[in-house]
Design an enzyme around this catalytic site. Sequence first.
Site, PDB file in Angstrom:
ATOM      1  N   TRP A  40     -12.089  12.040   8.152  1.00  0.00           N
ATOM      2  CA  TRP A  40     -10.674  11.738   8.384  1.00  0.00           C
ATOM      3  C   TRP A  40     -10.299  10.439   7.759  1.00  0.00           C
ATOM      4  O   TRP A  40     -10.425   9.635   7.310  1.00  0.00           O
ATOM      5  CB  TRP A  40     -10.352  11.643   9.888  1.00  0.00           C
ATOM      6  CG  TRP A  40      -8.890  11.273  10.053  1.00  0.00           C
ATOM      7  CD1 TRP A  40      -7.825  12.084   9.842  1.00  0.00           C
ATOM      8  CD2 TRP A  40      -8.370   9.987  10.426  1.00  0.00           C
ATOM      9  NE1 TRP A  40      -6.657  11.390  10.048  1.00  0.00           N
ATOM     10  CE2 TRP A  40      -6.957  10.097  10.404  1.00  0.00           C
ATOM     11  CE3 TRP A  40      -8.960   8.765  10.757  1.00  0.00           C
ATOM     12  CZ2 TRP A  40      -6.121   9.036  10.717  1.00  0.00           C
ATOM     13  CZ3 TRP A  40      -8.139   7.699  11.066  1.00  0.00           C
ATOM     14  CH2 TRP A  40      -6.728   7.829  11.042  1.00  0.00           C
ATOM     15  N   GLU A  45      -8.929   2.068  -2.319  1.00  0.00           N
ATOM     16  CA  GLU A  45      -9.768   1.742  -1.162  1.00  0.00           C
ATOM     17  C   GLU A  45     -10.541   2.969  -0.670  1.00  0.00           C
ATOM     18  O   GLU A  45      -9.997   4.087  -0.682  1.00  0.00           O
ATOM     19  CB  GLU A  45      -8.833   1.225  -0.054  1.00  0.00           C
ATOM     20  CG  GLU A  45      -9.527   0.968   1.256  1.00  0.00           C
ATOM     21  CD  GLU A  45      -8.538   0.677   2.378  1.00  0.00           C
ATOM     22  OE1 GLU A  45      -7.359   0.352   2.087  1.00  0.00           O
ATOM     23  OE2 GLU A  45      -8.944   0.785   3.550  1.00  0.00           O
ATOM     24  N   ARG A 105       0.861  -1.190   0.000  1.00  0.00           N
ATOM     25  CA  ARG A 105       0.000   0.000   0.000  1.00  0.00           C
ATOM     26  C   ARG A 105       0.889   1.229   0.000  1.00  0.00           C
ATOM     27  O   ARG A 105       1.866   1.299   0.765  1.00  0.00           O
ATOM     28  CB  ARG A 105      -0.883  -0.015   1.249  1.00  0.00           C
ATOM     29  CG  ARG A 105      -1.931   1.076   1.240  1.00  0.00           C
ATOM     30  CD  ARG A 105      -2.768   1.071   2.504  1.00  0.00           C
ATOM     31  NE  ARG A 105      -2.193   1.921   3.531  1.00  0.00           N
ATOM     32  CZ  ARG A 105      -2.891   2.467   4.530  1.00  0.00           C
ATOM     33  NH1 ARG A 105      -4.186   2.216   4.647  1.00  0.00           N
ATOM     34  NH2 ARG A 105      -2.307   3.225   5.426  1.00  0.00           N
ATOM     35  N   ARG A 122     -13.966  -5.160   2.409  1.00  0.00           N
ATOM     36  CA  ARG A 122     -12.872  -4.804   3.321  1.00  0.00           C
ATOM     37  C   ARG A 122     -13.272  -4.905   4.792  1.00  0.00           C
ATOM     38  O   ARG A 122     -12.648  -4.281   5.643  1.00  0.00           O
ATOM     39  CB  ARG A 122     -12.499  -3.326   3.063  1.00  0.00           C
ATOM     40  CG  ARG A 122     -11.662  -3.087   1.877  1.00  0.00           C
ATOM     41  CD  ARG A 122     -10.219  -3.359   2.144  1.00  0.00           C
ATOM     42  NE  ARG A 122      -9.614  -2.421   3.069  1.00  0.00           N
ATOM     43  CZ  ARG A 122      -8.700  -2.743   3.965  1.00  0.00           C
ATOM     44  NH1 ARG A 122      -8.289  -3.974   4.090  1.00  0.00           N
ATOM     45  NH2 ARG A 122      -8.167  -1.829   4.744  1.00  0.00           N
ATOM     46  N   GLU A 129      -4.662  -7.394   4.619  1.00  0.00           N
ATOM     47  CA  GLU A 129      -3.840  -6.283   5.130  1.00  0.00           C
ATOM     48  C   GLU A 129      -3.064  -6.766   6.351  1.00  0.00           C
ATOM     49  O   GLU A 129      -3.610  -7.438   7.224  1.00  0.00           O
ATOM     50  CB  GLU A 129      -4.766  -5.122   5.518  1.00  0.00           C
ATOM     51  CG  GLU A 129      -4.028  -3.898   6.023  1.00  0.00           C
ATOM     52  CD  GLU A 129      -4.984  -2.763   6.382  1.00  0.00           C
ATOM     53  OE1 GLU A 129      -6.184  -3.036   6.620  1.00  0.00           O
ATOM     54  OE2 GLU A 129      -4.534  -1.619   6.431  1.00  0.00           O
ATOM     55  N   GLU A 170     -14.155  -1.162   5.658  1.00  0.00           N
ATOM     56  CA  GLU A 170     -13.582  -1.299   7.002  1.00  0.00           C
ATOM     57  C   GLU A 170     -14.482  -0.694   8.073  1.00  0.00           C
ATOM     58  O   GLU A 170     -14.398  -1.089   9.229  1.00  0.00           O
ATOM     59  CB  GLU A 170     -12.164  -0.713   7.071  1.00  0.00           C
ATOM     60  CG  GLU A 170     -12.117   0.795   6.939  1.00  0.00           C
ATOM     61  CD  GLU A 170     -10.699   1.342   6.875  1.00  0.00           C
ATOM     62  OE1 GLU A 170      -9.850   0.715   6.217  1.00  0.00           O
ATOM     63  OE2 GLU A 170     -10.453   2.386   7.479  1.00  0.00           O
ATOM     64  N   TYR A 183      -3.136  11.270   6.389  1.00  0.00           N
ATOM     65  CA  TYR A 183      -3.480   9.908   6.783  1.00  0.00           C
ATOM     66  C   TYR A 183      -2.551   8.903   6.095  1.00  0.00           C
ATOM     67  O   TYR A 183      -2.316   8.997   4.889  1.00  0.00           O
ATOM     68  CB  TYR A 183      -4.938   9.545   6.408  1.00  0.00           C
ATOM     69  CG  TYR A 183      -5.105   8.060   6.476  1.00  0.00           C
ATOM     70  CD1 TYR A 183      -5.223   7.434   7.709  1.00  0.00           C
ATOM     71  CD2 TYR A 183      -4.980   7.263   5.348  1.00  0.00           C
ATOM     72  CE1 TYR A 183      -5.254   6.050   7.810  1.00  0.00           C
ATOM     73  CE2 TYR A 183      -5.014   5.882   5.431  1.00  0.00           C
ATOM     74  CZ  TYR A 183      -5.156   5.283   6.666  1.00  0.00           C
ATOM     75  OH  TYR A 183      -5.155   3.922   6.769  1.00  0.00           O
ATOM     76  N   ASP A 201      -5.225   3.933  -0.248  1.00  0.00           N
ATOM     77  CA  ASP A 201      -6.400   4.150   0.606  1.00  0.00           C
ATOM     78  C   ASP A 201      -6.801   5.627   0.554  1.00  0.00           C
ATOM     79  O   ASP A 201      -6.038   6.499   0.975  1.00  0.00           O
ATOM     80  CB  ASP A 201      -6.044   3.745   2.046  1.00  0.00           C
ATOM     81  CG  ASP A 201      -7.260   3.727   2.967  1.00  0.00           C
ATOM     82  OD1 ASP A 201      -8.318   4.228   2.568  1.00  0.00           O
ATOM     83  OD2 ASP A 201      -7.124   3.193   4.091  1.00  0.00           O
ATOM     84  N   HIS A 242      -9.380   6.781   2.203  1.00  0.00           N
ATOM     85  CA  HIS A 242      -9.914   7.048   3.545  1.00  0.00           C
ATOM     86  C   HIS A 242     -11.194   7.892   3.521  1.00  0.00           C
ATOM     87  O   HIS A 242     -11.341   8.825   4.319  1.00  0.00           O
ATOM     88  CB  HIS A 242      -8.835   7.670   4.441  1.00  0.00           C
ATOM     89  CG  HIS A 242      -8.713   6.968   5.757  1.00  0.00           C
ATOM     90  ND1 HIS A 242      -8.934   7.582   6.955  1.00  0.00           N
ATOM     91  CD2 HIS A 242      -8.413   5.687   6.055  1.00  0.00           C
ATOM     92  CE1 HIS A 242      -8.755   6.707   7.942  1.00  0.00           C
ATOM     93  NE2 HIS A 242      -8.447   5.554   7.414  1.00  0.00           N
TER      94      HIS A 242
HETATM   95  O1  KDG Z   1      -8.706   2.878  13.494  1.00  0.00           O
HETATM   96  C1  KDG Z   1      -8.665   3.385  12.203  1.00  0.00           C
HETATM   97  C2  KDG Z   1      -7.808   2.486  11.341  1.00  0.00           C
HETATM   98  O2  KDG Z   1      -8.254   1.178  11.465  1.00  0.00           O
HETATM   99  C3  KDG Z   1      -7.847   2.887   9.880  1.00  0.00           C
HETATM  100  O3  KDG Z   1      -7.481   4.222   9.757  1.00  0.00           O
HETATM  101  C4  KDG Z   1      -6.875   2.023   9.105  1.00  0.00           C
HETATM  102  O4  KDG Z   1      -7.826   2.748   7.039  1.00  0.00           O
HETATM  103  C5  KDG Z   1      -7.153   1.952   7.656  1.00  0.00           C
HETATM  104  C6  KDG Z   1      -6.573   0.828   6.926  1.00  0.00           C
HETATM  105  O5  KDG Z   1      -6.904   0.685   5.750  1.00  0.00           O
HETATM  106  O6  KDG Z   1      -5.807   0.084   7.511  1.00  0.00           O
HETATM  107 MG    MG Z   2      -8.465   1.884   5.140  1.00  0.00          MG
END
Ligand code: KDG
Ligand code: MG
Length: 414
Positions: free
Chosen positions: A414, A248, A148, A295, A351, A274, A160, A222, A224
């Site tokens: 975030w 992602e 990643r 995910r 992951e 996630e 992030y 990612d 996010h």
């Molecule tokens: O607690 C937040 C994390 O699990 C997250 O920010 C991690 O996005 C994430 C990832 O893809 O691992």
């Molecule tokens: Mg993620």
Amino acid sequence: MTAIAAAEVIVTSPGRNFVTLKVTTADGVVGLGDATLNGRELAVAVYLADHVIPLLIGRDAMNTEDTWQYLYRGAYWRRGPVTMAAIAAVDMALWDIKARYAELPLYQLLGGQSRKGALAYGHASGADTEQLFDSIREHLDLGYKAIRVQTGIPGLDSVYGVAASKAGDGERYDYEPARRSASGRALPVEEAWDTRAYLRHVPTVFEAVRNEFGAELPLLHDGHHRMTPREAAHLGKSLEPYDLFWLEDCTPGEDQDALRYVRSQTTTPLAIGEVFNTVYDFQTLITERLIDYVRAAVTHAGGITHLKKIADFASIYGIKTGFHGPTDVSPVGQAAHLHLDLALHNFGIQEYMRHSDETLEVFRTSLTFEDGLLHPGEQIGLGVTIDADEARKHSYEPAYLPVNRLLDGTAHDW
Ligand code: KDG
Ligand code: MG
């Protein structure tokens, strides 16, 4: 009947906070479940201790399906990360117990071994290209076969996914654990975000990475949950020349319809889930084939019983798994993923962020990582034990995930 005699919530902070459920049967067989909800840990601990454990005592530990339905339907107030993390912990612990009674590693009860091991991806990142290249090289040296890529953005102090960059208050940090602000008060760190700068910069970074590391290496990214459908479609298109394994969480998790537009505009593979808690969060995405990878995490999506249902539902539509595995999923949760990864036919990728040595002194795991592949090991059950004395040494420390704001101060995802 294999009665549940006791259950206990263990909150420990070996480098970061973890909540673990320990269930013991009348015969003294112990099962573990991960109930960690990063930044909101104690809500799940109390939910378990006050509302779930009293219901478990005397139940048959073998009835994983009925106990899942009893806790899910019985709460009336369904879903949500707190409820689903609590149910997940019970479910994992009961599967652990079942496999221990059977004297088998759990994957044998989930379908046996479908592959040698689970292809893992690691997290490379850098504030600039040089740091990013170093990080990619480190991951390749560690044996990762998929990576990643997260990058700093010119003009933004911290982004992030970029490790050990500067937070707004000047402290250095590893990005994954929730953390405290420099004042020591448990307030979230605030970060600044600029989507246009991000959209301009990211494709240039992937071009540089492909030029340096070649066309073969599977690369992931990612987003996010920060983009609108139009912005995500634009990013997906501009990343097409770099042949990503997946993009992602490009749009906010609540909005399944958003991915319809993204999907119609780009062939970059899409992964999301996630922050999802049940199969219903995936319903449109799966039936309309709007994504390529689910995910979800075993810890936030109701445990092994429910995650397997999500994976099986996805398999009917040719969609693969890519379970969430950052370090806020404890070694117990990660082991549950790996047993599923080994058994499921539609496994895609896992992951993997290695837990710290401190964490691994509390949680002893039989997990191995060799030649890019993860394996849960051949110990019975999940293959994880918890050292209660070590756990007691690390008391809970309140910490939050960061809060994101646009440059004008508007709150953003975030
Ligand atoms: O607690 C937040 C994390 O699990 C997250 O920010 C991690 O996005 C994430 C990832 O893809 O691992
Ligand atoms: Mg993620």
